[in-house]
Motif scaffolding. Sequence first.
Motif, short mmCIF file in Angstrom:
data_model
loop_
_atom_site.label_atom_id
_atom_site.label_comp_id
_atom_site.label_asym_id
_atom_site.label_seq_id
_atom_site.Cartn_x
_atom_site.Cartn_y
_atom_site.Cartn_z
N UNK A 126 0.84 -1.22 0.00
CA UNK A 126 0.00 0.00 0.00
C UNK A 126 0.87 1.25 0.00
N UNK A 127 1.91 1.22 0.83
CA UNK A 127 2.81 2.39 0.92
C UNK A 127 3.54 2.65 -0.39
N UNK A 156 11.82 2.97 -6.07
CA UNK A 156 11.57 1.73 -5.32
C UNK A 156 10.64 1.94 -4.12
N UNK A 157 10.66 3.14 -3.54
CA UNK A 157 9.83 3.44 -2.36
C UNK A 157 9.13 4.77 -2.56
N UNK A 158 7.95 4.92 -1.94
CA UNK A 158 7.23 6.18 -2.10
C UNK A 158 7.90 7.30 -1.32
N UNK A 159 8.39 6.99 -0.11
CA UNK A 159 9.16 8.00 0.64
C UNK A 159 10.58 8.01 0.08
N UNK A 160 11.18 9.18 -0.05
CA UNK A 160 12.53 9.21 -0.63
C UNK A 160 13.54 8.43 0.22
N UNK A 161 14.44 7.73 -0.45
CA UNK A 161 15.57 7.08 0.23
C UNK A 161 16.62 8.17 0.47
#
Length: 572
Positions: free
Chosen positions: A38-39, A88-93
């Motif tokens: 979901x994230x 790869x992720x919605x929040x920035x790495x």
Amino acid sequence: MLEKMEENFDPETIIEEFEALSKDAERVQRETLEKILEENGETEYLQRSGLNGRTDPNSFKAFVPLVTHKDLEPYIQRIADGHSPSILTSKPITTISLSSGTTQGKPKFVPFNDELMESTMQIYKTSFAFRNREYPIGNGKALQFIYSSKQFKTKGGLTAGTATTNVYRNSQFKKTMKAMQTPCCSPDEVIFGPDFHQSLYCHLLCGLIFKDQVQVVSSTFAHSIVHAFRTFEQVWEELVDNIRNGILSSQITVTSIRLSMGKILKPDPILADKIYDKCLGLSNWYGLIKELFPNTKYVYGIMTGSMEPYLNKLRHYAGGLPLLSADYGASEGWIGANVNPKLPPELATFAVLPNIGYFEFIPLKEGLNGQDPVGLTEVENGEEYEIIVTNFAGLYRYRLGDIVKIKGFHNSTPELQFICRSNLLLTINIDKNTEKDLQLSVEAAAKLLSEEKQEVVDFTSRVDLSTDPGHYVIFWEISGELNDLVLEKCCNCLDTSFVDAGYVSSRKVNAIGPLELGIVKKGTFHKILDHYVGLGAAVSQFKTPRCVGNTNVVVLQILSSNVVKSYFSTAF
């Protein structure tokens, strides 16, 4: 939330939380996967998979492929280069972890974020809570041989450093250690010092200054603890002089380290005499840790896998103190906590925390090649599997490359025993020998050394295809001088201790040549360590490469230029 937890750290509450999670591991796994998907459902990677917002395990397995690091490398490189953050992720790495790099010869880039930091702290607290039940500690200090490596900025401006450095530099780490009543003896300037040799010297000095407050001796890996006390054997008299006179060794030249040590080091002739007498009273340094740090409850660090060969020496230094194996994870993230701290390291198991990632297992049972992976609660006791990780930092169905064995269950979550890395180390044609096979072979031959009161300080191997047929080369650094007869026996023993059928049959028909044992000069493995530290590896994350590939030119050069004598097996 975390801040609150640090203030009122209650081990029994942590255990209760873990018990609740592990009782319903299947549900927790489903919810964890749902949360991850979901994230991150809008990310480029998952959009490409065709999941289209589905979050159930069956769709996930049907649409998202199994991958290795090589498959994800282009995505991670683009993140490091500053391209679109939601790859790869919605929040920035914001941070990149570097693996130790000792397996492949160069470090891998791995995404690191706040969620991984939280799961790190959850693992630390869970295992501490179980440890503290068996070996309670009061308010004291930890002699921790931990080192930071250099951090640098990637092209896209992200901070990159080893996984351990990213943890040590995070404010949560220090808060958690304080909550566990085991703050580090050494000031930050020593941990984060730019010169590992100077940091190690000062770790030892801080340990001696606070010797009666030390309750735990630890490092990330067992190798670092053994290395520290081997160094102590060389420098102990100078350390005692520093304490006697209150003057730091002139070898410590880093200004920040000198200033920080100046606040701790004061003339103390009584303490100096006490340490001097203790050291003189030891027989071959047996029980060094117990004698110097009398209130130590246990020695702690990762002691499984490639660390097992150091256990004999660590037991020698510990003198009867319990050795407790730290938790199971990798640069890519954590998997399980050691909730059975009384088990010896060779039998250590790790209970999977079902809420820190989604886990799958590829069965390795004979005849099951190509079988679909099974879920966390579907594994069978006694069977071996390759582990697959999906986590909150952008790894989806990622083959970690580890083989584990199921040793039972804690409620409904499995307890894993680490067996070895899945990549074959030594193979020429039909032979298949893993790190574990190499270790067993070295252990068998090392028994012949121990009869001569000698030991293998460290070892590695390579496949030499420059000869026809190709053959295995095992490199040993040994503690003393030995005659040719003993080493010839050791060489034959190494050769016959590889029991893989492909190896034995190939040796019998000379499809693989006689095994070669190369004895290297003292300090050779130290040079290999220095080489990796020079590349930016953290000492606390260093693992001696057990097999050196032909592309790892510098390490091969260090080994071959330091061989003082070679022996060839006559066993077949």
